[in-house]
Design a protein around this motif. Structure first.
Motif, PDB file in Angstrom:
ATOM      1  N   ARG A   1       9.186 -30.175  34.355  1.00 25.36           N
ATOM      2  CA  ARG A   1       7.728 -30.320  34.502  1.00 25.36           C
ATOM      3  C   ARG A   1       7.049 -28.964  34.593  1.00 25.36           C
ATOM      4  O   ARG A   1       5.997 -28.740  33.993  1.00 25.36           O
ATOM      5  CB  ARG A   1       7.400 -31.159  35.743  1.00 25.36           C
ATOM      6  CG  ARG A   1       7.614 -32.642  35.550  1.00 25.36           C
ATOM      7  CD  ARG A   1       6.931 -33.480  36.629  1.00 25.36           C
ATOM      8  NE  ARG A   1       7.345 -33.150  37.977  1.00 25.36           N
ATOM      9  CZ  ARG A   1       8.332 -33.737  38.635  1.00 25.36           C
ATOM     10  NH1 ARG A   1       9.021 -34.705  38.079  1.00 25.36           N
ATOM     11  NH2 ARG A   1       8.621 -33.377  39.877  1.00 25.36           N
ATOM     12  N   LEU A   2       7.663 -28.035  35.329  1.00 26.09           N
ATOM     13  CA  LEU A   2       7.118 -26.681  35.434  1.00 26.09           C
ATOM     14  C   LEU A   2       7.027 -26.036  34.058  1.00 26.09           C
ATOM     15  O   LEU A   2       5.992 -25.489  33.691  1.00 26.09           O
ATOM     16  CB  LEU A   2       7.980 -25.824  36.363  1.00 26.09           C
ATOM     17  CG  LEU A   2       7.636 -24.336  36.411  1.00 26.09           C
ATOM     18  CD1 LEU A   2       6.235 -24.127  36.981  1.00 26.09           C
ATOM     19  CD2 LEU A   2       8.678 -23.578  37.207  1.00 26.09           C
TER      20      LEU A   2
ATOM     21  N   ALA B   1       1.340 -28.518  43.230  1.00 23.61           N
ATOM     22  CA  ALA B   1       1.002 -29.941  43.340  1.00 23.61           C
ATOM     23  C   ALA B   1       1.374 -30.695  42.074  1.00 23.61           C
ATOM     24  O   ALA B   1       1.914 -31.806  42.145  1.00 23.61           O
ATOM     25  CB  ALA B   1      -0.490 -30.100  43.644  1.00 23.61           C
ATOM     26  N   GLU B   2       1.096 -30.127  40.923  1.00 26.45           N
ATOM     27  CA  GLU B   2       1.418 -30.783  39.652  1.00 26.45           C
ATOM     28  C   GLU B   2       2.924 -30.921  39.467  1.00 26.45           C
ATOM     29  O   GLU B   2       3.408 -31.959  39.050  1.00 26.45           O
ATOM     30  CB  GLU B   2       0.839 -29.989  38.477  1.00 26.45           C
ATOM     31  CG  GLU B   2      -0.648 -30.114  38.327  1.00 26.45           C
ATOM     32  CD  GLU B   2      -1.072 -31.463  37.779  1.00 26.45           C
ATOM     33  OE1 GLU B   2      -0.383 -32.012  36.897  1.00 26.45           O
ATOM     34  OE2 GLU B   2      -2.107 -31.957  38.231  1.00 26.45           O
ATOM     35  N   VAL B   3       3.662 -29.875  39.748  1.00 29.74           N
ATOM     36  CA  VAL B   3       5.108 -29.879  39.522  1.00 29.74           C
ATOM     37  C   VAL B   3       5.806 -30.848  40.476  1.00 29.74           C
ATOM     38  O   VAL B   3       6.803 -31.459  40.108  1.00 29.74           O
ATOM     39  CB  VAL B   3       5.679 -28.450  39.666  1.00 29.74           C
ATOM     40  CG1 VAL B   3       7.191 -28.460  39.715  1.00 29.74           C
ATOM     41  CG2 VAL B   3       5.206 -27.588  38.509  1.00 29.74           C
ATOM     42  N   ASN B   4       5.284 -31.017  41.657  1.00 30.21           N
ATOM     43  CA  ASN B   4       5.928 -31.863  42.661  1.00 30.21           C
ATOM     44  C   ASN B   4       5.348 -33.269  42.740  1.00 30.21           C
ATOM     45  O   ASN B   4       5.721 -34.033  43.624  1.00 30.21           O
ATOM     46  CB  ASN B   4       5.853 -31.190  44.032  1.00 30.21           C
ATOM     47  CG  ASN B   4       6.803 -30.034  44.083  1.00 30.21           C
ATOM     48  OD1 ASN B   4       8.010 -30.224  44.074  1.00 30.21           O
ATOM     49  ND2 ASN B   4       6.267 -28.833  44.082  1.00 30.21           N
TER      50      ASN B   4
ATOM     51  N   ASP C   1       6.574 -39.040  39.480  1.00 25.80           N
ATOM     52  CA  ASP C   1       6.366 -39.494  38.100  1.00 25.80           C
ATOM     53  C   ASP C   1       5.310 -40.586  38.043  1.00 25.80           C
ATOM     54  O   ASP C   1       5.282 -41.481  38.870  1.00 25.80           O
ATOM     55  CB  ASP C   1       7.665 -40.055  37.505  1.00 25.80           C
ATOM     56  CG  ASP C   1       8.614 -38.951  37.109  1.00 25.80           C
ATOM     57  OD1 ASP C   1       8.166 -37.803  36.977  1.00 25.80           O
ATOM     58  OD2 ASP C   1       9.802 -39.250  36.926  1.00 25.80           O
ATOM     59  N   GLY C   2       4.462 -40.462  37.035  1.00 24.73           N
ATOM     60  CA  GLY C   2       3.466 -41.483  36.792  1.00 24.73           C
ATOM     61  C   GLY C   2       2.254 -41.408  37.700  1.00 24.73           C
ATOM     62  O   GLY C   2       1.321 -42.178  37.535  1.00 24.73           O
ATOM     63  N   ALA C   3       2.238 -40.517  38.678  1.00 27.49           N
ATOM     64  CA  ALA C   3       1.090 -40.410  39.579  1.00 27.49           C
ATOM     65  C   ALA C   3      -0.039 -39.703  38.856  1.00 27.49           C
ATOM     66  O   ALA C   3       0.143 -38.646  38.284  1.00 27.49           O
ATOM     67  CB  ALA C   3       1.465 -39.650  40.837  1.00 27.49           C
ATOM     68  N   ALA C   4      -1.187 -40.291  38.891  1.00 23.37           N
ATOM     69  CA  ALA C   4      -2.356 -39.660  38.279  1.00 23.37           C
ATOM     70  C   ALA C   4      -2.843 -38.563  39.199  1.00 23.37           C
ATOM     71  O   ALA C   4      -2.821 -38.708  40.414  1.00 23.37           O
ATOM     72  CB  ALA C   4      -3.448 -40.698  38.055  1.00 23.37           C
ATOM     73  N   ALA C   5      -3.302 -37.479  38.591  1.00 22.31           N
ATOM     74  CA  ALA C   5      -3.758 -36.360  39.416  1.00 22.31           C
ATOM     75  C   ALA C   5      -5.158 -35.968  39.025  1.00 22.31           C
ATOM     76  O   ALA C   5      -5.363 -34.960  38.379  1.00 22.31           O
ATOM     77  CB  ALA C   5      -2.811 -35.179  39.283  1.00 22.31           C
TER      78      ALA C   5
END
Length: 98
Positions: free
Chosen positions: A16-17, A76-79, A82-86
């Protein structure tokens, strides 16, 4: 020093990073981005491809600085699960810009 194998979660987080950094870099040259961050192009390539799943913090901080990314937002994005909207529906690269 013996290094323990990475967990599946660490590998996924590294992927993801890498994907986030690739998107944030956009059309910018990998060579110029790496040199501006003070890392080798090979190191940046390995991080972006997920081959280095746990890069050193100073390396990520330098790359994030060159790309204009907030470390808090990057973390925050990297951690994120899965599937969580940000957020607000903007593109992922836009959410990362400080």
């Amino acid at each position: 020093m013996v290094r323990l194998p990475l967990t599946p979660a660490e590998v996924e987080r590294g992927q993801r990073l890498g994907a986030l950094l690739r998107r944030a870099r956009g059309q910018s040259s990998m060579l110029n981005t790496a040199l501006d961050a003070g890392v080798s192009p090979e190191t940046l390539r390995k991080i972006e491809s997920g081959r280095v799943a746990t890069p050193a913090f100073p390396t990520i901080a330098a790359i994030a600085d060159v790309l204009g990314l907030s470390l808090d937002a990057l973390w925050a994005e990297v951690n994120r699960p899965d599937g969580a909207a940000a957020g607000s529906g903007r593109g992922e690269g836009e959410r990362l810009v400080s």
